[in-house]
Each structure stands twice: as C-alpha cells, then as structure tokens.
Write a protein that holds these residues in place. Structure first.
Motif, PDB file in Angstrom:
ATOM      1  N   LYS A 107      27.877  46.607  30.260  1.00  0.00           N
ATOM      2  CA  LYS A 107      28.689  45.390  30.343  1.00  0.00           C
ATOM      3  C   LYS A 107      29.951  45.583  31.186  1.00  0.00           C
ATOM      4  CE  LYS A 107      27.166  43.350  25.957  1.00  0.00           C
ATOM      5  NZ  LYS A 107      27.609  42.807  24.643  1.00  0.00           N
ATOM      6  N   ASN A 109      32.563  45.268  33.669  1.00  0.00           N
ATOM      7  CA  ASN A 109      32.872  44.154  34.567  1.00  0.00           C
ATOM      8  C   ASN A 109      34.366  44.177  34.884  1.00  0.00           C
ATOM      9  OD1 ASN A 109      33.114  41.783  35.980  1.00  0.00           O
ATOM     10  ND2 ASN A 109      32.467  40.436  34.321  1.00  0.00           N
ATOM     11  N   GLU A 111      36.102  43.066  37.238  1.00  0.00           N
ATOM     12  CA  GLU A 111      36.662  41.813  37.739  1.00  0.00           C
ATOM     13  C   GLU A 111      37.198  40.961  36.590  1.00  0.00           C
ATOM     14  OE1 GLU A 111      34.207  43.573  40.788  1.00  0.00           O
ATOM     15  OE2 GLU A 111      33.700  43.030  38.735  1.00  0.00           O
ATOM     16  N   ARG A 112      36.504  40.980  35.448  1.00  0.00           N
ATOM     17  CA  ARG A 112      36.994  40.229  34.295  1.00  0.00           C
ATOM     18  C   ARG A 112      38.294  40.833  33.774  1.00  0.00           C
ATOM     19  NH1 ARG A 112      34.595  39.274  28.124  1.00  0.00           N
ATOM     20  NH2 ARG A 112      35.966  37.512  27.690  1.00  0.00           N
ATOM     21  N   ASN A 155      23.311  52.104  38.167  1.00  0.00           N
ATOM     22  CA  ASN A 155      24.034  50.842  38.283  1.00  0.00           C
ATOM     23  C   ASN A 155      24.801  50.812  39.603  1.00  0.00           C
ATOM     24  OD1 ASN A 155      26.348  48.855  37.794  1.00  0.00           O
ATOM     25  ND2 ASN A 155      25.176  48.608  35.913  1.00  0.00           N
ATOM     26  N   LYS A 157      27.556  49.716  40.175  1.00  0.00           N
ATOM     27  CA  LYS A 157      28.976  49.945  39.911  1.00  0.00           C
ATOM     28  C   LYS A 157      29.216  51.298  39.229  1.00  0.00           C
ATOM     29  CE  LYS A 157      30.263  45.058  39.604  1.00  0.00           C
ATOM     30  NZ  LYS A 157      30.909  43.992  38.788  1.00  0.00           N
ATOM     31  N   GLU A 163      35.320  51.045  41.477  1.00  0.00           N
ATOM     32  CA  GLU A 163      35.148  49.634  41.134  1.00  0.00           C
ATOM     33  C   GLU A 163      36.406  49.066  40.466  1.00  0.00           C
ATOM     34  OE1 GLU A 163      32.569  47.824  42.047  1.00  0.00           O
ATOM     35  OE2 GLU A 163      31.597  49.566  42.954  1.00  0.00           O
ATOM     36  N   ALA A 167      38.708  46.136  42.128  1.00  0.00           N
ATOM     37  CA  ALA A 167      38.838  44.841  41.446  1.00  0.00           C
ATOM     38  C   ALA A 167      40.299  44.461  41.250  1.00  0.00           C
ATOM     39  CB  ALA A 167      38.107  44.888  40.103  1.00  0.00           C
ATOM     40  N   GLU A 360      33.142  47.025  27.739  1.00  0.00           N
ATOM     41  CA  GLU A 360      33.844  45.775  27.503  1.00  0.00           C
ATOM     42  C   GLU A 360      35.007  45.991  26.548  1.00  0.00           C
ATOM     43  OE1 GLU A 360      35.096  43.151  28.430  1.00  0.00           O
ATOM     44  OE2 GLU A 360      33.349  41.843  28.630  1.00  0.00           O
TER      45      GLU A 360
END
Length: 472
Positions: A107, A109, A111-112, A155, A157, A163, A167, A360
């Motif tokens: 999970k 991410n 960017e989030r 993956n 990323k 990453e 971001a 996450e």
C-alpha cells in the motif's frame, strides 16, 4: 511470527520517553555557525519553513516493535526483547534480520503522504533511509540487506527512498535523509569475531584499524549513494551520536562518558563529498557539537526557553517513533500548541509519523494533519518566516514577529472560545496599534491594555486550538 501482540504498549511508551531523555542531553554553548554562504542561505530558508515531517520505517514495522533497539545487547528498557527467540540474542538477531523475506508494503503511496503533509502546512521532510539495524530503505549496492531484496522488489516503487524524496520534492518540500552512522548488520561494525556488548563498535578501532577503515569506507559509500543518486537533497540528518571522535565526548553528559572507543568516521571527508554533490547541504551530525552539526535536535522534548542557535525538536505524533498497531495520537490542540511553543522559542518542529508494514499510515494520522492544516490555513502567517519576539512564551501566550508586525498567540484550553477581554502577558501594546484576529477583518479595541473582543467576532472566529492576534 506475530510479535506485535506480544510487546506491551506500556513498555514501548516508557522506552520512548527514557531513550529521548538520554539523547536530549547536550551542551549547546559550543555551537559553531556555518561559514559557507550556500549553507548559510539553506539554513536561513530552513529556519523559515518551521514545520517538517519525519518518518521512521523499516522491517521492524512488521513486528510492531521499537525501531532497531531490540537488537542492542544492553540491559535497558528500550532494548528488551520479546517473543519466542528472546532467550537467545543470536537466534533473535537472525529472526529479526529475516523479516525482510516477507516484508511487502503493497500500500506504499508516498504521493498521499506528501499531499497530506503539504495540506497540514509542513514544508520539509526527513526520511529514514537506514536505521541502526542496517536495513537500507534504498537500493544500496553495498549491502544485500535492503528493501530491493524483499518481496517488494518487483514493485515499480521498490526503491522507497527515491520514491519518497521525489513525491515530496514534487510538492515543493525541502528534503532530508536520515542516516544511521552505526550499522548493526555490517560485519565491519559488529565484527563477528567479537560479539557486541552494547550499541558501540564490537572491537577497539585502534587495535583493528583495517576493520574500522572498512566501516568508514562502507559508511562513506552509502552516504555518497544518497547524495548523488536521489535528486536534490537539502539535509543530511545523521543519527547515532556515539560514533564520534573521542575528543568530542563531553564527560559531563551521562550517555557520552560511557562511549568506550574513539569512533571517528572522518566527518570532514563525508561533508566535503556530500556538498560536492549537494551544494549548500545542511549537515546535522546529531549531538556531536561542532562544524558538522548545523542545527541541534532535542528529541521528544522542547527547551524551556528561547534559544538563539538554529534548532529543531523532533517529536512523535503518537507515543512511538516506529509503527505500533494501536497508537495513542496526541490531540490536534496539543500538536498545534507544540508547534507554536517551539516556533516562539526560535525552533522548528519535526513531527514523526510511522508507516505500517503495509506501507500506510494510521488513518488517525491523516485526520490530525487535516485538522492542523485547517488551523494553519488561517494562522500560518504567524508561523512561517517569523522570528521569535520577547517575551517568547508567557502563560497561555506565545509571540512571534515579522517586520513591524507582532503575532500574539493565545493557546486556548480544549473547547475554549476567545474571552471577551484579555491581556497578552508580558507584552505592551501601543495605544495606536491596529489589532485584528487572523482570518477576521474586525479591528479590535484596546482599553487599559486589554484587548476587547465583541461577541459577534467571537462567534465568527469560532473555537480553535489557538487564536492569533495580529498587532500592527
């Protein structure tokens, strides 16, 4: 093996506090300001942004335990081992280092994270590229103990550090790389010929200079990877202050006087190399007072007074630096008050949020950032690019300034609205001053040194963690 249910929450809380107390001890009187104009410019910019994000993340997140420290063979609370291998340090270390075989944060991410941090008003990030356990969260060619050698390697990323920095850079952040100087995985630090007794190198570097030179070269090479292969970097944030020249040990500081060896890794050479790739780079060799500690970093604590030197309090949003399944997050009010308190005393806040094994954050962390952001959207004018203003902090008040404008924060109790009449403690306001509340155009009346706030204005402003009075 599920250790996240075995490690008691109370132990984690106590170890966080104890370790922070030990590593906040420092004499700041010998601070040396940088002389390089590019570093000076970067430092000035960093002091203006005020609010940053720190993230501790590694394979230890999968067990829900304290970062790295359960590997350390010291009789301290934060090093206590739990679970089926706890009786045997060698078995435990082997099991710990095999977590990577199943570590797969699908999970992930960044960017989030970057958007949430930006919306909260954060403006710089420091990411844990490697903690003391030696697990690299980047694709280092100098070790196999790394994120790109796990099930996550397929993956796109997989090179996590690249990453994350990308971001956040895309959101306009200053970027920083946390890097642990000690590495408890590499054989040139914890040499297997001499099993470790504590956090320090397991042999005397003077007696075995070839081993120590291998470690110095390994450290130099990994830092050069981070400084040359990961885009622009603003901060090199080095942890593990027991790796230091013997001459820098302060015998008046309890944890430093227990360091047994000279562990000089040649910071001058490292800093020169790093700045050849990243001109103006801020180097933060934590607790090692001197030219390579461009700003100081009290941990899990806030100075009780204004400090004129550049500094940053690194604090956790919850109780733990690393992920635990059930976290006790500080309230929005507490976090906003903490930021104001720090900025009024001349510092920055570096707030830690720990990603979990799936890559996450807890949803509650996002909620806190959203609530902080709503407050910052209105009141950030009194935070960013300001200077502390005497009397700095007094009672429920905190002060900053920018040019001829004074910003007076009233730190409200939970649920408290603005009083109809109030006097900023320790501050004399000229009778001719124009006073407003941030986000409201109503000019307030000053009577006998008291600011009077009409009922309509109180209702319009509503309840906030803190209220900002703008005085011109």
């Amino acid at each position: 093996m599920k250790l996240n249910k075995i490690l008691p929450y109370l132990l984690l809380l106590l170890t966080t506090v104890s370790f922070a107390q030990q590593h906040s001890e420092q004499n700041h009187s010998n601070y040396i300001a940088p002389t390089d104009p590019l570093v000076q410019q970067k430092l000035s910019k960093w002091q203006d942004v005020k609010f940053g994000l720190l993230m501790h993340w590694g394979t230890y997140s999968q067990w829900g335990i304290v970062e790295s420290w359960s590997l350390c063979p010291e009789d301290e609370g934060w090093c206590e081992r739990r679970g089926p291998h706890s009786h045997d340090w060698f078995e435990y270390k082997k099991a710990y280092e095999e977590i990577g075989k199943t570590f797969n944060p699908v999970k992930f991410n960044p960017e989030r994270w970057a958007l949430a941090a930006k919306n909260a008003g954060m403006k710089y990030v420091v990411f844990t590229t490697k903690h003391h356990d030696g697990f690299a969260m980047f694709d280092s060619k100098y070790t196999d103990y790394k994120i790109t050698n796990t099930p996550f390697k397929s993956n796109p990323k997989a090179n996590v550090t690249k990453e994350v920095l990308s971001a956040f850079r895309n959101q306009g952040f200053m970027t920083g790389t946390y890097f642990s100087k000690p590495d408890w995985n590499t054989p040139s630090y914890w040499w297997k010929y001499f099993p470790p007794k504590d956090r320090n190198v397991s042999y005397d570097p003077k007696k075995y200079p070839d081993q120590w030179n291998k470690f110095k070269e390994f450290t130099y090479n990994q830092i050069e990877e981070l400084m040359s292969d990961y885009g622009s970097v603003d901060i090199l944030w080095l942890d593990g202050g027991w790796i230091r020249p013997k001459s820098t040990i302060d015998p008046n500081i309890s944890w430093q006087k227990s360091i047994p060896y000279d562990q000089d890794i040649d910071m001058a050479k490292i800093a020169k190399m790093a700045r050849s790739h990243q001109p103006g780079l801020l180097v933060v060799d934590r607790t090692v007072t001197g030219e390579f500690e461009n700003y100081v970093t009290p941990e899990q604590s806030i100075p009780d007074h204004y400090m004129s030197i550049p500094w940053e309090s690194c604090l956790t949003m919850g109780d733990s630096w690393s992920y635990i399944p059930k976290e006790n997050f500080k309230s929005t009010e507490k976090l906003v008050h903490t930021l104001i308190d720090i900025v009024a005393k001349g510092g920055n806040l570096l707030l830690n949020i720990a990603p979990g094994p799936d890559g996450e954050w807890h949803e509650e962390a996002y909620q806190r950032l959203d609530e902080i952001g709503k407050w910052m959207n209105v009141n950030g004018v009194g935070i960013y690019e300001t200077k502390p203003a005497a009397p700095y902090r007094q009672g429920k008040w905190a002060y900053t300034k920018k040019g001829n404008t004074t910003y007076a924060f009233y730190l409200a109790e939970k649920g408290e609205t603005i009083p109809a009449s109030l006097k900023p403690e320790g501050l004399t306001i000229p009778a001719s001053a124009k006073i407003t509340i941030a986000g409201n155009k109503k000019v307030l009346r000053l009577k006998n040194g008291m600011i009077e706030v009409p009922a309509k204005t109180i209702a319009e402003v509503g309840k906030q963690p803190a209220y900002l009075f703008v005085i011109n």
